[in-house]
Design a protein around this motif. Structure first.
Motif, PDB file in Angstrom:
ATOM      1  N   LYS A 218       0.642  -1.263   0.074  1.00 30.20           N
ATOM      2  CA  LYS A 218      -0.208   0.222   0.136  1.00 30.20           C
ATOM      3  C   LYS A 218       0.918   1.316  -0.023  1.00 30.20           C
ATOM      4  CE  LYS A 218      -3.939   1.905   2.536  1.00 30.20           C
ATOM      5  NZ  LYS A 218      -4.829   1.987   3.483  1.00 30.20           N
ATOM      6  N   VAL A 219       0.631   2.190  -0.979  1.00 33.70           N
ATOM      7  CA  VAL A 219       1.658   3.141  -1.116  1.00 33.70           C
ATOM      8  C   VAL A 219       1.166   4.624  -0.246  1.00 33.70           C
ATOM      9  CG1 VAL A 219       2.518   4.750  -2.991  1.00 33.70           C
ATOM     10  CG2 VAL A 219       2.145   2.331  -3.380  1.00 33.70           C
ATOM     11  N   ASP A 220      -0.210   4.612  -0.761  1.00 33.85           N
ATOM     12  CA  ASP A 220      -1.041   5.694  -0.060  1.00 33.85           C
ATOM     13  C   ASP A 220      -2.427   5.424   0.562  1.00 33.85           C
ATOM     14  OD1 ASP A 220      -1.273   8.277   1.043  1.00 33.85           O
ATOM     15  OD2 ASP A 220      -1.467   9.086  -1.054  1.00 33.85           O
ATOM     16  N   ASN A 221      -2.995   6.098   1.123  1.00 35.86           N
ATOM     17  CA  ASN A 221      -4.403   5.826   1.457  1.00 35.86           C
ATOM     18  C   ASN A 221      -5.252   5.312   0.270  1.00 35.86           C
ATOM     19  OD1 ASN A 221      -3.836   6.406   4.007  1.00 35.86           O
ATOM     20  ND2 ASN A 221      -4.756   8.477   3.840  1.00 35.86           N
ATOM     21  N   VAL A 222      -5.157   5.697  -0.953  1.00 34.06           N
ATOM     22  CA  VAL A 222      -5.771   5.318  -2.084  1.00 34.06           C
ATOM     23  C   VAL A 222      -4.949   4.950  -3.217  1.00 34.06           C
ATOM     24  CG1 VAL A 222      -7.679   6.821  -1.484  1.00 34.06           C
ATOM     25  CG2 VAL A 222      -5.848   7.754  -2.655  1.00 34.06           C
TER      26      VAL A 222
ATOM     27  N   SER B  48       5.556  -4.381 -18.167  1.00 33.33           N
ATOM     28  CA  SER B  48       6.421  -3.777 -17.376  1.00 33.33           C
ATOM     29  C   SER B  48       6.673  -2.289 -17.883  1.00 33.33           C
ATOM     30  CB  SER B  48       7.777  -4.869 -17.507  1.00 33.33           C
ATOM     31  OG  SER B  48       8.352  -4.441 -18.943  1.00 33.33           O
ATOM     32  N   GLN B  49       6.446  -1.893 -18.971  1.00 32.15           N
ATOM     33  CA  GLN B  49       6.529  -0.651 -19.322  1.00 32.15           C
ATOM     34  C   GLN B  49       5.636   0.277 -18.582  1.00 32.15           C
ATOM     35  OE1 GLN B  49       5.235  -2.800 -21.354  1.00 32.15           O
ATOM     36  NE2 GLN B  49       3.353  -1.426 -22.485  1.00 32.15           N
ATOM     37  N   LEU B  50       4.605  -0.044 -18.049  1.00 31.29           N
ATOM     38  CA  LEU B  50       3.473   0.699 -17.358  1.00 31.29           C
ATOM     39  C   LEU B  50       3.774   1.031 -15.825  1.00 31.29           C
ATOM     40  CD1 LEU B  50       0.320  -1.029 -18.390  1.00 31.29           C
ATOM     41  CD2 LEU B  50       1.374   1.175 -19.196  1.00 31.29           C
ATOM     42  N   TYR B  51       3.464   2.137 -15.432  1.00 31.83           N
ATOM     43  CA  TYR B  51       3.919   2.535 -13.835  1.00 31.83           C
ATOM     44  C   TYR B  51       3.148   1.438 -13.154  1.00 31.83           C
ATOM     45  CZ  TYR B  51       4.875   5.734 -10.188  1.00 31.83           C
ATOM     46  OH  TYR B  51       5.554   6.045  -8.986  1.00 31.83           O
ATOM     47  N   PRO B  52       3.647   1.090 -11.998  1.00 33.39           N
ATOM     48  CA  PRO B  52       3.096  -0.121 -11.365  1.00 33.39           C
ATOM     49  C   PRO B  52       2.222   0.531 -10.365  1.00 33.39           C
ATOM     50  CG  PRO B  52       5.090  -0.095 -10.695  1.00 33.39           C
ATOM     51  CD  PRO B  52       5.150   1.097 -11.655  1.00 33.39           C
ATOM     52  N   ILE B  53       1.871   1.594 -10.028  1.00 28.49           N
ATOM     53  CA  ILE B  53       0.964   2.108  -8.694  1.00 28.49           C
ATOM     54  C   ILE B  53      -0.350   2.672  -9.576  1.00 28.49           C
ATOM     55  CG2 ILE B  53       0.882   3.688  -7.100  1.00 28.49           C
ATOM     56  CD1 ILE B  53       4.145   3.746  -6.756  1.00 28.49           C
TER      57      ILE B  53
END
Length: 139
Positions: A50-54, A65-70
């Motif tokens: 979990k990076v942030d609340n949302v 793999s070229q996409l941003y994973p978040i």
């Protein structure tokens, strides 16, 4: 205003290791393909943290793999495996990020032209002679 905004809002929370489906077509993450040809949700991915609340970081497959994973929580959907029929939730369409591969080898480019479209950028077309094919197969 908060009351009206919260009427349709669903609060979702995922833990590390949960399986989720990701909505990739939503924000133009896959370019060059019409969104009607892309599946709404892509294969189940594992939540890494979990990076942030949302926001959550997911483990993407090698083809993506070229996409941003978040991803924002609104682009995630919990994945539920059917214990009686494991193939039920397996997507059957081509996965996003898949590249076309051709069994023909281009021998020579005979001509090219710029094709103008209404309300779109122009595209370039090529006339190709294929290796090992007769003259009638030039395309």
């Amino acid at each position: 205003m908060k009351r009206w905004a919260d009427r349709k809002r669903r609060f979702r929370e995922f833990k590390e290791g949960d399986q989720v489906l990701v909505k990739l077509y939503q924000h133009g993450r896959i370019r060059g393909v019409h969104k009607g040809l892309i599946r709404r949700y892509e294969e189940p991915f594992t939540v890494l943290k979990k990076v942030d609340n949302v926001a959550y970081k997911v483990e993407l497959s090698e083809s993506l793999s070229q996409l941003y994973p978040i991803f924002h929580v609104s682009l995630l959907k919990p994945f539920y495996q059917d214990p009686h029929d494991p193939l039920r939730n397996v997507p059957t369409g081509a996965p996003a990020g898949m590249r076309d591969e051709y069994d023909k080898i281009a021998e020579e480019i005979l001509a090219d032209r710029l094709v103008y479209h209404k309300n779109r950028a122009p595209t370039k077309e090529y006339l190709v002679r294929w290796h090992g094919l007769p003259e009638a197969e030039i395309s």
